[in-house]
Design a protein around this motif. Structure first.
Motif, short mmCIF file in Angstrom:
data_model
loop_
_atom_site.label_atom_id
_atom_site.label_comp_id
_atom_site.label_asym_id
_atom_site.label_seq_id
_atom_site.Cartn_x
_atom_site.Cartn_y
_atom_site.Cartn_z
N UNK A 174 -0.07 70.40 23.51
CA UNK A 174 1.28 70.07 23.92
C UNK A 174 2.11 71.34 24.00
N UNK A 175 2.85 71.53 25.08
CA UNK A 175 3.66 72.73 25.25
C UNK A 175 5.10 72.33 25.56
N UNK A 176 6.00 73.26 25.28
CA UNK A 176 7.42 72.94 25.33
C UNK A 176 8.13 73.51 26.56
N UNK A 177 7.42 74.14 27.47
CA UNK A 177 8.08 74.67 28.66
C UNK A 177 7.40 74.13 29.91
N UNK A 178 7.95 74.47 31.06
CA UNK A 178 7.48 73.91 32.33
C UNK A 178 7.04 75.02 33.26
N UNK A 179 6.06 74.74 34.09
CA UNK A 179 5.39 75.76 34.89
C UNK A 179 5.32 75.34 36.35
N UNK A 180 5.68 76.28 37.23
CA UNK A 180 5.53 76.09 38.68
C UNK A 180 4.44 77.03 39.18
N UNK A 181 3.38 76.46 39.75
CA UNK A 181 2.29 77.26 40.31
C UNK A 181 2.52 77.37 41.81
N UNK A 182 2.65 78.59 42.31
CA UNK A 182 3.02 78.85 43.70
C UNK A 182 1.86 79.48 44.45
N UNK A 183 1.42 78.83 45.52
CA UNK A 183 0.27 79.30 46.29
C UNK A 183 0.69 79.45 47.75
N UNK A 184 1.02 80.66 48.20
CA UNK A 184 1.23 80.87 49.64
C UNK A 184 -0.12 80.95 50.35
N UNK A 185 -0.19 80.42 51.53
CA UNK A 185 -1.46 80.45 52.25
C UNK A 185 -1.23 80.72 53.72
N UNK A 186 -2.18 81.36 54.34
CA UNK A 186 -2.14 81.63 55.78
C UNK A 186 -3.58 81.62 56.29
N UNK A 187 -3.87 80.69 57.15
CA UNK A 187 -5.20 80.55 57.74
C UNK A 187 -6.27 80.47 56.66
N UNK A 188 -6.02 79.65 55.65
CA UNK A 188 -6.99 79.47 54.57
C UNK A 188 -6.88 78.05 54.06
N UNK A 189 -8.04 77.44 53.84
CA UNK A 189 -8.09 76.05 53.38
C UNK A 189 -8.02 76.01 51.86
N UNK A 190 -6.93 75.49 51.32
CA UNK A 190 -6.72 75.49 49.87
C UNK A 190 -6.89 74.10 49.26
N UNK A 191 -7.53 73.19 49.95
CA UNK A 191 -7.69 71.84 49.40
C UNK A 191 -8.43 71.84 48.07
N UNK A 192 -9.55 72.56 48.01
CA UNK A 192 -10.34 72.58 46.77
C UNK A 192 -9.55 73.22 45.64
N UNK A 193 -8.82 74.30 45.94
CA UNK A 193 -8.03 74.96 44.91
C UNK A 193 -6.92 74.05 44.41
N UNK A 194 -6.20 73.39 45.30
CA UNK A 194 -5.13 72.49 44.88
C UNK A 194 -5.67 71.35 44.03
N UNK A 195 -6.82 70.83 44.41
CA UNK A 195 -7.42 69.73 43.64
C UNK A 195 -7.82 70.19 42.24
N UNK A 196 -8.40 71.39 42.13
CA UNK A 196 -8.80 71.92 40.84
C UNK A 196 -7.58 72.17 39.94
N UNK A 197 -6.51 72.69 40.50
CA UNK A 197 -5.30 72.94 39.70
C UNK A 197 -4.66 71.63 39.27
N UNK A 198 -4.70 70.62 40.11
CA UNK A 198 -4.21 69.30 39.70
C UNK A 198 -5.02 68.77 38.52
N UNK A 199 -6.33 68.97 38.57
CA UNK A 199 -7.18 68.52 37.46
C UNK A 199 -6.80 69.24 36.17
#
Length: 301
Positions: free
Chosen positions: A7-32
């Motif tokens: 359990x943690x007491x702060x909040x985190x924003x993960x920012x992924x800029x992308x250009x001509x790259x498929x980030x579906x697998x990365x987004x799914x892994x970070x959601x997990x």
């Protein structure tokens, strides 16, 4: 017995800029990974106006629950898009991550733990970069792999010894307030070294850059000829940035300053010969790339 969820007491924003790259697998892994910590996490994916020559995973990303996916109409570039994502993020701590990186299994929780340990610091934490343990089977990608494995993949101890010179923008955490006060330089176009000047501005500030063991694997290898073109663009940008920020240091700048005759000597080596050597060799000698960079550096004077 089931493993306790931290359990943690702060909040985190993960920012992924992308250009001509498929980030579906990365987004799914970070959601997990985000579900494995008790603390609010948002994941922002901003497409920097990728062309429509391929889908780039956009159709699925539009439907993927749990991420904020934005398709920009105008290409902002590597620096400006980071600044925009920082402004748009809703939480006080940001993780900036390149689209072609793959996180270790505890990536999200490790960043949470680091903030818990150092809550009072003006915070910048770099997690590091690694490469696959063996070169790709396609020789056209070997130059990027060898360069990354030998020059960019560094231990925590080595990065600490390098200090601000060891900053890498592909994987770092920063407080939102700090990044908004010190945005990435976005007044030039092209590839390279906006992260160099950003990280080194804090040498004169009361800001600590912490080097931490939380690496991502760099997956986005580029063909040898494309890699070299980008390296040349990076040297051109480095010269522009050096003119604006005389304090700027890199391994190349230090070498040219210490031995100012080297760029002139390097210009004696035929550029095409050096490039052909680096493009065609299965295991290129990276000193040839150093020589080529010195040649380009001398041309920008």
């Amino acid at each position: 017995m089931a493993k306790a969820v931290p359990t943690f007491t702060f909040m985190l924003s993960i920012c992924i800029p992308t250009y001509r790259y498929d980030v579906r697998a990365l987004a799914t892994e970070l959601l997990r990974q985000a579900t494995a910590v008790k603390g609010p996490v948002e994941i922002l994916v901003y497409d920097d106006a990728s062309p429509n020559d391929e889908d780039w995973g956009r159709s699925e990303l539009r439907r993927l629950a749990g991420i904020r996916y934005v398709e920009l109409k105008t290409n902002l570039g590597r620096a400006a898009i980071r600044n925009k994502m920082a402004r748009d993020a809703q939480y006080d701590h940001l993780v900036m991550m390149d689209a072609d990186g793959w996180p270790n299994p505890d990536f999200v929780s490790r960043y949470f733990e680091e903030v818990e340990r150092k809550p009072q610091l003006p915070l910048i934490v770099t997690g590091g970069r690694t490469y696959a343990p063996t070169p790709p089977p396609d020789h056209r990608y070997h130059l990027h792999w060898w360069y990354g494995s030998q020059r960019e993949s560094k231990t925590v101890a080595r990065r600490k010894a390098d200090g601000a010179l060891g900053f890498q923008s592909n994987n770092f955490m920063v407080s939102k307030a700090l990044l908004l006060r010190h945005p990435f330089p976005d007044n030039f176009e092209g590839y390279g070294h906006e992260d160099t000047v950003w990280g080194q501005q804090f040498v004169a500030e009361d800001v600590t850059i912490c080097h931490y063991d939380n690496p991502v694997v760099h997956l986005g290898l580029e063909p040898n000829d494309v890699f070299l073109r980008k390296q040349e663009q990076a040297i051109f940008n480095l010269r522009l940035l050096k003119n604006e920020s005389p304090h700027l240091r890199t391994r190349l700048i230090d070498l040219a300053d210490k031995l100012p005759f080297l760029p002139a000597i390097a210009r004696m080596a035929p550029e095409r010969t050096l490039m052909d050597y680096l493009i065609t060799r299965e295991r290129p000698n990276l000193y040839a790339l150093d020589l080529l960079k010195l040649r380009w550096w001398g041309k920008t004077e």
